[in-house]
Design an enzyme around this catalytic site. Structure first.
Site, PDB file in Angstrom:
ATOM      1  N   HIS A 241       0.859  -1.193   0.000  1.00 12.47           N
ATOM      2  CA  HIS A 241       0.000   0.000   0.000  1.00 12.47           C
ATOM      3  C   HIS A 241       0.892   1.237   0.000  1.00 12.47           C
ATOM      4  CE1 HIS A 241      -3.047  -2.817   2.029  1.00 12.47           C
ATOM      5  NE2 HIS A 241      -3.393  -2.666   0.755  1.00 12.47           N
ATOM      6  N   CYS A 335      12.671   7.249  44.969  1.00 12.12           N
ATOM      7  CA  CYS A 335      11.477   7.886  45.550  1.00 12.12           C
ATOM      8  C   CYS A 335      10.871   7.077  46.684  1.00 12.12           C
ATOM      9  CB  CYS A 335      10.431   8.124  44.463  1.00 12.12           C
ATOM     10  SG  CYS A 335       9.762   6.608  43.746  1.00 12.12           S
ATOM     11  N   CYS A 340       3.764  -3.877  44.132  1.00 12.83           N
ATOM     12  CA  CYS A 340       3.840  -5.296  43.776  1.00 12.83           C
ATOM     13  C   CYS A 340       4.540  -5.423  42.430  1.00 12.83           C
ATOM     14  CB  CYS A 340       2.443  -5.896  43.697  1.00 12.83           C
ATOM     15  SG  CYS A 340       2.399  -7.575  43.030  1.00 12.83           S
ATOM     16  N   CYS A 353      -2.662 -11.095  43.061  1.00 11.93           N
ATOM     17  CA  CYS A 353      -2.962  -9.981  42.147  1.00 11.93           C
ATOM     18  C   CYS A 353      -4.370 -10.078  41.577  1.00 11.93           C
ATOM     19  CB  CYS A 353      -1.936  -9.950  41.014  1.00 11.93           C
ATOM     20  SG  CYS A 353      -0.228  -9.800  41.567  1.00 11.93           S
ATOM     21  N   CYS A 393      -5.483   2.719  67.258  1.00  8.78           N
ATOM     22  CA  CYS A 393      -5.801   1.539  68.064  1.00  8.78           C
ATOM     23  C   CYS A 393      -7.305   1.334  68.144  1.00  8.78           C
ATOM     24  CB  CYS A 393      -5.206   1.694  69.461  1.00  8.78           C
ATOM     25  SG  CYS A 393      -5.495   0.282  70.533  1.00  8.78           S
ATOM     26  N   CYS A 409     -16.466  -4.173  67.088  1.00  9.09           N
ATOM     27  CA  CYS A 409     -17.698  -4.898  67.425  1.00  9.09           C
ATOM     28  C   CYS A 409     -18.449  -4.278  68.593  1.00  9.09           C
ATOM     29  CB  CYS A 409     -17.380  -6.354  67.728  1.00  9.09           C
ATOM     30  SG  CYS A 409     -16.361  -6.595  69.198  1.00  9.09           S
ATOM     31  N   HIS A 416     -11.498  -9.593  74.675  1.00  4.30           N
ATOM     32  CA  HIS A 416     -10.514  -9.695  73.595  1.00  4.30           C
ATOM     33  C   HIS A 416      -9.126 -10.020  74.118  1.00  4.30           C
ATOM     34  CE1 HIS A 416     -13.770  -7.411  71.782  1.00  4.30           C
ATOM     35  NE2 HIS A 416     -13.296  -7.720  70.592  1.00  4.30           N
TER      36      HIS A 416
END
Length: 576
Positions: A241, A335, A340, A353, A393, A409, A416
């Protein structure tokens, strides 16, 4: 004296033996520990600049160009298509070079053979001519033409058509001709295919018309700008072409303006043949466009290389290289951006991922539904006064009634302490399969909000703990200025804050993992709850670090890091 001298010599020899023993570097009793086994996040990589990457990529280009005797620009395209697999290019090129060039879109695919009723079309819209016979011609059985006279007329057709008029009363005969430059350059090679009702059957033959090449062959019509120009101003690809130089240059400028470089294709419709780099650089006159094209092409080459990743930091030119294509954390040395290595997004261990992409897409789609959970206030479960969370916290203490409770909760914090967190575990409805469609939809939304709330909460806790760290730095700086110790004396507080951020970041990404998890979920949730409990204990001590015993703080740091490492060893996807 002789005995003394001999003793000294013996003693000297002994020293050399001991020195050789300790400096030999061979100790069979000490086992070499593989860091990949002890540290689930161990990752070997290097940070390179643009010049180093160009040198790295030029090596396989030169190797391929030398072995296959091809141009460097062609070698780049082949490597780009095969993700820089030199061995694959060499093997495929030697087995079937034509198929490789077609698959890489360097060469046009062979045309499909048209049927007898289908009109043939030429690949290149070059200038065509209608040849009309204006004099009688006697056609002998030997296949020669005697006494013809041709008039060359430009035609819109893409083939050469000849109409023959005979002086005799025989039936008319039509002939299709193809004209090519003759072997000497002065004549024209004419191929005839005669059809019609004559005394002899149709025949195909070739002859040389000893006539000068017509002047119209030195010009050509560009199908884009529709102007007739000299043939030396046209350029064509392997697909044949042909377009004028100005149209090619305009095409390149538009494509580069859209960020396209290595994927620039032929201008012909339905033709996907690539434009080689040499032609683009040859026709671009503006240096700015040439630089842009080379920058875009370099970016395409880096993105196609399996061992290279651009640093996602803003305006950072560093490129990370690693032979281990794993979802591990790479940190830019310039930087300090971490990401990942496999997918280039934020580091997301232990979630792989594919799952983190699904989770982020779901969060974006359902963000309007989950907006209400982003509120910063909750009511105290005991005195019902409005409380704003101002620290990372989750162990909250009401300023009004001094009640200790869990922010997640709203349960009593004492529950806890000894056992692992129940509030981090989602409790499935065992009868959900027998419920209605609407009930199942509500249960699915409830499950999503459970994990999203905890995901978002730890993200905000990270931000709030950064503010706590900034306040801690200001107070320590004030103490140092007053002579109450040095920065080294308070370094353990910064180490504790850094470890807390590291552990909470890992904990944040355990919730997308748990949301899509199907097998081994009980073990994972147990380890997740153990990690969360130790993180909250560490966060409580860090916020009160100046009044916390150093030994107690460092012991809590060790426990939290071991919990995090154990979870990653069991569930972090390390396969390539």
């Amino acid at each position: 004296m002789a005995d003394g001298e001999s003793d000294m010599e013996y003693s000297s020899d002994n020293d050399y033996e001991f020195e050789d023993y300790y400096n030999s570097g061979e100790d069979c009793d000490i086992e070499q520990i593989d860091p990949k086994r002890t540290d689930p996040e161990y990752f070997v990589y290097e940070c390179l600049n643009v010049e180093e990457v160009e040198k790295l990529m030029n090596e396989p280009v030169e190797k391929l160009s030398t072995q296959l005797q091809i141009t460097p620009s062609l070698a780049k395209v082949l490597l780009h298509e095969t993700r820089w697999n030199t061995a694959e290019v060499i093997e495929r090129y030697r087995n079937n070079a034509s198929n490789l060039l077609v698959s890489a879109r360097i060469k046009a695919a062979p045309p499909v053979v048209a049927g007898p009723s289908s009109p043939s079309s030429a690949p290149c819209p070059a200038t065509t001519t209608t040849i009309t016979s204006v004099a009688s011609s006697t056609i002998s059985t030997a296949g020669t033409i005697s006494g013809p006279s041709f008039l060359l007329v430009p035609s819109a057709s893409s083939a050469f058509v000849a109409t023959s008029a005979t002086s005799s009363g025989a039936a008319a005969m039509s002939s299709s001709l193809s004209l090519h430059p003759g072997p000497s350059g002065n004549g024209t090679k004419v191929q005839h295919h005669l059809t019609g009702s004559t005394s002899s059957t149709g025949s195909t033959f070739t002859t040389i018309v000893n006539a000068p090449t017509p002047t119209c062959y030195r010009t050509q019509l560009c199908p884009v700008c529709v102007t007739v120009q000299s043939t030396d101003k046209f350029h064509r690809l392997s697909c044949q072409h042909s377009f004028c130089r100005d149209c090619w240059a305009m095409h390149f400028e538009i494509q580069i303006g859209q960020g396209i470089s290595t994927q620039i294709e032929c201008m012909e419709q339905r033709c996907d043949v690539r434009v080689p780099e040499d032609l683009v650089l040859n026709l671009l006159n503006r240096p700015v466009l040439r630089d842009k094209y080379q920058q875009f092409a370099f970016a395409d080459y880096v993105k196609s290389h399996p061992e290279l990743r651009f640093c996602p930091g803003p305006n950072c030119q560093i490129i990370i290289r690693s032979q281990d294509i794993s979802p591990k954390k790479a940190t830019c040395k310039v930087c300090k951006t971490s990401f990942c290595f496999r997918c280039g997004t934020d580091y997301h261990a232990p979630t792989d991922c594919q799952i983190i992409r699904k989770w982020l897409t779901k969060c974006a789609d359902d963000s309007e539904t989950a907006n209400y959970i982003s509120a910063h206030t909750k009511d105290c479960p005991k005195c019902h006064i409005c409380i704003e969370k101002n620290g990372g916290c989750n162990h909250m203490q009401c300023f009004n009634c001094k009640h200790d409770f869990c922010w997640m909760c709203l349960g009593d914090w004492k529950a806890h302490g000894s056992e692992y967190y129940e509030c981090s575990r989602y409790k499935e409805n065992p009868n959900i399969a027998h419920e209605s469609v609407h009930a199942q939809a509500r249960e699915a939304l409830k499950k999503y909000l459970h994990y999203y709330e905890r995901w978002e909460n730890h993200s905000k806790s990270l931000q709030l703990e950064q503010q706590t760290l900034d306040r801690m730095k200001a107070r320590i700086n004030e103490k140092v200025m007053k002579g109450l110790g040095t920065w080294i004396d308070w370094q353990h507080l910064f180490d504790a804050a850094a470890l807390l951020a590291k552990c909470r970041y890992t904990l944040q990404y355990t919730y997308p993992y748990a949301y899509y998890m199907e097998s081994r979920k009980e073990l994972f949730e147990y380890q997740q709850a153990q990690l969360e409990a130790e993180i909250e204990n560490l966060s409580w001590k860090v916020e009160r670090a100046e009044t916390t015993d150093r030994g107690e703080l460092e012991n809590q740091m060790d426990i939290a890091e071991k919990r995090r490492t154990t979870l990653l060893k069991d569930f972090f996807p390390n396969e390539v």
